[in-house]
Design a protein around this motif. Sequence first.
Motif, short mmCIF file in Angstrom:
data_model
loop_
_atom_site.label_atom_id
_atom_site.label_comp_id
_atom_site.label_asym_id
_atom_site.label_seq_id
_atom_site.Cartn_x
_atom_site.Cartn_y
_atom_site.Cartn_z
N ASN A 72 0.81 -1.22 0.00
CA ASN A 72 0.00 0.00 0.00
C ASN A 72 0.84 1.27 0.00
OD1 ASN A 72 -2.54 -1.26 -0.07
ND2 ASN A 72 -2.56 -1.52 2.15
N ALA A 73 2.00 1.20 0.63
CA ALA A 73 2.86 2.39 0.67
C ALA A 73 3.32 2.79 -0.72
CB ALA A 73 4.05 2.13 1.58
N GLN A 74 3.53 1.79 -1.57
CA GLN A 74 4.00 2.04 -2.94
C GLN A 74 2.87 1.98 -3.96
OE1 GLN A 74 7.15 2.93 -3.64
NE2 GLN A 74 7.61 2.81 -1.45
N SER A 75 1.64 1.72 -3.48
CA SER A 75 0.49 1.58 -4.38
C SER A 75 0.76 0.53 -5.45
CB SER A 75 0.13 2.93 -5.00
OG SER A 75 -0.27 3.85 -4.02
N MET A 76 1.25 -0.62 -5.02
CA MET A 76 1.59 -1.69 -5.95
C MET A 76 0.82 -2.96 -5.61
SD MET A 76 3.83 -0.56 -8.14
CE MET A 76 4.45 -2.10 -8.82
N LEU A 77 0.49 -3.69 -6.65
CA LEU A 77 -0.13 -5.01 -6.52
C LEU A 77 0.75 -5.98 -7.27
CD1 LEU A 77 -2.70 -6.69 -5.71
CD2 LEU A 77 -3.50 -6.25 -8.05
N TYR A 78 0.89 -7.19 -6.73
CA TYR A 78 1.76 -8.19 -7.34
C TYR A 78 1.02 -9.52 -7.50
CZ TYR A 78 5.29 -4.88 -5.75
OH TYR A 78 6.03 -3.74 -5.51
N LEU A 79 1.50 -10.30 -8.45
CA LEU A 79 1.04 -11.67 -8.60
C LEU A 79 2.26 -12.52 -8.91
CD1 LEU A 79 -1.51 -13.50 -8.59
CD2 LEU A 79 -1.44 -13.34 -11.10
N GLN A 80 2.70 -13.29 -7.93
CA GLN A 80 3.80 -14.22 -8.12
C GLN A 80 3.23 -15.53 -8.61
OE1 GLN A 80 7.45 -13.89 -7.50
NE2 GLN A 80 7.15 -15.66 -8.84
N MET A 81 3.71 -15.97 -9.77
CA MET A 81 3.18 -17.18 -10.39
C MET A 81 4.26 -18.24 -10.46
SD MET A 81 0.93 -15.41 -13.43
CE MET A 81 2.38 -14.75 -14.28
N TYR A 82 3.99 -19.38 -9.89
CA TYR A 82 4.91 -20.52 -9.90
C TYR A 82 4.27 -21.68 -10.67
CZ TYR A 82 7.18 -18.15 -5.94
OH TYR A 82 7.81 -17.24 -5.12
N SER A 83 5.12 -22.64 -11.03
CA SER A 83 4.64 -23.88 -11.68
C SER A 83 3.67 -23.57 -12.81
CB SER A 83 3.97 -24.79 -10.64
OG SER A 83 4.86 -25.10 -9.60
N LEU A 84 4.06 -22.66 -13.66
CA LEU A 84 3.17 -22.22 -14.73
C LEU A 84 2.86 -23.35 -15.70
CD1 LEU A 84 4.64 -18.67 -15.22
CD2 LEU A 84 2.23 -19.18 -14.78
N LYS A 85 1.63 -23.33 -16.19
CA LYS A 85 1.15 -24.33 -17.14
C LYS A 85 0.77 -23.62 -18.44
CE LYS A 85 -1.04 -26.81 -13.28
NZ LYS A 85 -2.32 -27.34 -12.76
N THR A 86 0.70 -24.39 -19.51
CA THR A 86 0.31 -23.78 -20.78
C THR A 86 -1.09 -23.18 -20.68
OG1 THR A 86 -0.46 -25.95 -21.55
CG2 THR A 86 1.79 -25.30 -22.15
N ASP A 87 -1.94 -23.74 -19.84
CA ASP A 87 -3.29 -23.19 -19.65
C ASP A 87 -3.29 -21.82 -18.96
OD1 ASP A 87 -5.03 -26.35 -18.97
OD2 ASP A 87 -4.40 -25.38 -20.83
N ASP A 88 -2.16 -21.43 -18.42
CA ASP A 88 -2.07 -20.10 -17.80
C ASP A 88 -1.82 -19.00 -18.83
OD1 ASP A 88 -0.27 -21.66 -15.12
OD2 ASP A 88 -2.38 -21.04 -15.13
N THR A 89 -1.58 -19.40 -20.08
CA THR A 89 -1.37 -18.41 -21.13
C THR A 89 -2.60 -17.53 -21.28
OG1 THR A 89 0.18 -19.78 -22.35
CG2 THR A 89 -0.99 -18.10 -23.60
N ALA A 90 -2.40 -16.22 -21.17
CA ALA A 90 -3.53 -15.29 -21.22
C ALA A 90 -3.00 -13.87 -21.10
CB ALA A 90 -4.52 -15.56 -20.09
N VAL A 91 -3.87 -12.93 -21.34
CA VAL A 91 -3.60 -11.54 -20.96
C VAL A 91 -4.09 -11.36 -19.52
CG1 VAL A 91 -4.07 -9.11 -21.43
CG2 VAL A 91 -3.83 -10.73 -23.33
N TYR A 92 -3.22 -10.86 -18.68
CA TYR A 92 -3.54 -10.69 -17.26
C TYR A 92 -3.85 -9.21 -16.98
CZ TYR A 92 -2.24 -15.44 -16.16
OH TYR A 92 -2.20 -16.83 -16.09
N TYR A 93 -4.96 -9.00 -16.31
CA TYR A 93 -5.43 -7.65 -16.02
C TYR A 93 -5.43 -7.38 -14.52
CZ TYR A 93 -7.24 -7.79 -20.80
OH TYR A 93 -7.37 -7.88 -22.16
N CYS A 94 -4.98 -6.22 -14.18
CA CYS A 94 -5.07 -5.72 -12.81
C CYS A 94 -6.39 -4.98 -12.66
CB CYS A 94 -3.89 -4.79 -12.58
SG CYS A 94 -3.88 -3.91 -10.99
N ALA A 95 -7.02 -5.10 -11.49
CA ALA A 95 -8.30 -4.45 -11.25
C ALA A 95 -8.34 -3.91 -9.82
CB ALA A 95 -9.44 -5.43 -11.48
N ALA A 96 -9.15 -2.90 -9.61
CA ALA A 96 -9.22 -2.28 -8.29
C ALA A 96 -10.58 -1.68 -8.01
CB ALA A 96 -8.15 -1.21 -8.14
N CYS A 97 -10.97 -1.75 -6.75
CA CYS A 97 -12.13 -1.07 -6.19
C CYS A 97 -13.45 -1.64 -6.71
CB CYS A 97 -12.07 0.43 -6.45
SG CYS A 97 -10.55 1.22 -5.86
N GLY A 98 -14.48 -1.43 -5.94
CA GLY A 98 -15.80 -1.96 -6.26
C GLY A 98 -16.12 -3.14 -5.37
#
Length: 116
Positions: A72-98
Amino acid sequence: QVQLVESGGGSVQAGGSLKLSCAAFGYVRHCRMGWYRQAPGKEREFVSSISSDDTTDYSDSVQGRFTISRDNAQSMLYLQMYSLKTDDTAVYYCAACGLPRAFVHWGQGTQVTVSS
Protein backbone atom coordinates in the motif's frame (compact mmCIF):
# COMPACT_ATOMS: atom_id res chain seq x y z
CA GLN A 1 -9.63 8.79 -11.10
CA VAL A 2 -7.59 5.58 -10.83
CA GLN A 3 -5.13 4.34 -13.41
CA LEU A 4 -3.63 0.86 -13.28
CA VAL A 5 -0.50 -0.13 -15.21
CA GLU A 6 0.59 -3.77 -15.39
CA SER A 7 4.09 -5.04 -16.09
CA GLY A 8 6.11 -8.22 -15.81
CA GLY A 9 4.45 -10.33 -18.44
CA GLY A 10 6.45 -12.38 -20.89
CA SER A 11 7.19 -15.82 -22.23
CA VAL A 12 8.21 -18.73 -20.05
CA GLN A 13 8.40 -22.47 -20.31
CA ALA A 14 5.97 -24.70 -18.46
CA GLY A 15 7.06 -25.16 -14.87
CA GLY A 16 8.64 -21.73 -14.75
CA SER A 17 7.67 -18.65 -12.83
CA LEU A 18 6.84 -15.00 -13.43
CA LYS A 19 5.95 -12.08 -11.23
CA LEU A 20 3.42 -9.54 -12.43
CA SER A 21 3.27 -6.04 -11.04
CA CYS A 22 0.54 -3.43 -11.14
CA ALA A 23 1.21 0.21 -10.35
CA ALA A 24 -1.84 2.11 -9.14
CA PHE A 25 -2.15 5.83 -9.73
CA GLY A 26 -4.92 7.25 -7.60
CA TYR A 27 -6.37 6.29 -4.27
CA VAL A 28 -6.69 2.50 -3.87
CA ARG A 29 -5.40 2.01 -0.34
CA HIS A 30 -8.81 0.97 1.01
CA CYS A 31 -9.89 -0.91 -2.07
CA ARG A 32 -9.87 -4.58 -2.81
CA MET A 33 -7.56 -5.28 -5.75
CA GLY A 34 -7.27 -8.27 -7.98
CA TRP A 35 -6.08 -10.04 -11.08
CA TYR A 36 -8.14 -11.41 -13.92
CA ARG A 37 -7.02 -13.10 -17.12
CA GLN A 38 -8.38 -13.70 -20.57
CA ALA A 39 -7.14 -16.48 -22.82
CA PRO A 40 -7.69 -16.41 -26.59
CA GLY A 41 -11.28 -17.26 -27.43
CA LYS A 42 -12.34 -17.37 -23.79
CA GLU A 43 -14.09 -15.03 -21.41
CA ARG A 44 -12.22 -13.01 -18.84
CA GLU A 45 -11.90 -15.03 -15.63
CA PHE A 46 -11.09 -14.27 -12.03
CA VAL A 47 -7.61 -15.22 -10.84
CA SER A 48 -7.09 -13.72 -7.41
CA SER A 49 -7.96 -10.78 -5.19
CA ILE A 50 -6.71 -9.17 -2.00
CA SER A 51 -8.58 -6.92 0.37
CA SER A 52 -7.24 -3.80 2.03
CA ASP A 53 -6.49 -5.90 5.14
CA ASP A 54 -4.65 -8.52 3.06
CA THR A 55 -7.38 -11.17 2.98
CA THR A 56 -6.76 -13.17 -0.19
CA ASP A 57 -8.93 -15.17 -2.56
CA TYR A 58 -7.86 -17.46 -5.40
CA SER A 59 -9.51 -19.35 -8.18
CA ASP A 60 -9.28 -23.12 -7.90
CA SER A 61 -7.10 -23.25 -11.00
CA VAL A 62 -4.29 -21.18 -9.45
CA GLN A 63 -4.68 -21.98 -5.75
CA GLY A 64 -1.33 -23.16 -4.39
CA ARG A 65 0.63 -21.93 -7.41
CA PHE A 66 0.01 -18.17 -7.43
CA THR A 67 0.47 -15.67 -4.62
CA ILE A 68 -1.11 -12.23 -4.58
CA SER A 69 0.30 -9.41 -2.50
CA ARG A 70 0.14 -5.66 -2.24
CA ASP A 71 2.30 -2.81 -1.01
CA ASN A 72 0.00 0.00 0.00
CA ALA A 73 2.86 2.39 0.67
CA GLN A 74 4.00 2.04 -2.94
CA SER A 75 0.49 1.58 -4.38
CA MET A 76 1.59 -1.69 -5.95
CA LEU A 77 -0.13 -5.01 -6.52
CA TYR A 78 1.76 -8.19 -7.34
CA LEU A 79 1.04 -11.67 -8.60
CA GLN A 80 3.80 -14.22 -8.12
CA MET A 81 3.18 -17.18 -10.39
CA TYR A 82 4.91 -20.52 -9.90
CA SER A 83 4.64 -23.88 -11.68
CA LEU A 84 3.17 -22.22 -14.73
CA LYS A 85 1.15 -24.33 -17.14
CA THR A 86 0.31 -23.78 -20.78
CA ASP A 87 -3.29 -23.19 -19.65
CA ASP A 88 -2.07 -20.10 -17.80
CA THR A 89 -1.37 -18.41 -21.13
CA ALA A 90 -3.53 -15.29 -21.22
CA VAL A 91 -3.60 -11.54 -20.96
CA TYR A 92 -3.54 -10.69 -17.26
CA TYR A 93 -5.43 -7.65 -16.02
CA CYS A 94 -5.07 -5.72 -12.81
CA ALA A 95 -8.30 -4.45 -11.25
CA ALA A 96 -9.22 -2.28 -8.29
CA CYS A 97 -12.13 -1.07 -6.19
CA GLY A 98 -15.80 -1.96 -6.26
CA LEU A 99 -17.44 -5.11 -5.02
CA PRO A 100 -15.60 -8.43 -4.68
CA ARG A 101 -15.24 -9.83 -8.21
CA ALA A 102 -16.98 -6.73 -9.62
CA PHE A 103 -14.16 -4.28 -9.99
CA VAL A 104 -14.52 -0.73 -11.22
CA HIS A 105 -11.03 0.12 -12.47
CA TRP A 106 -9.02 -1.96 -14.92
CA GLY A 107 -5.56 -1.91 -16.42
CA GLN A 108 -4.71 -2.52 -20.05
CA GLY A 109 -3.30 -5.98 -19.45
CA THR A 110 0.01 -7.77 -19.82
CA GLN A 111 0.58 -10.90 -21.90
CA VAL A 112 1.77 -14.11 -20.28
CA THR A 113 2.70 -16.95 -22.61
CA VAL A 114 3.62 -20.37 -21.27
CA SER A 115 5.11 -22.83 -23.73
CA SER A 116 5.49 -26.58 -23.37
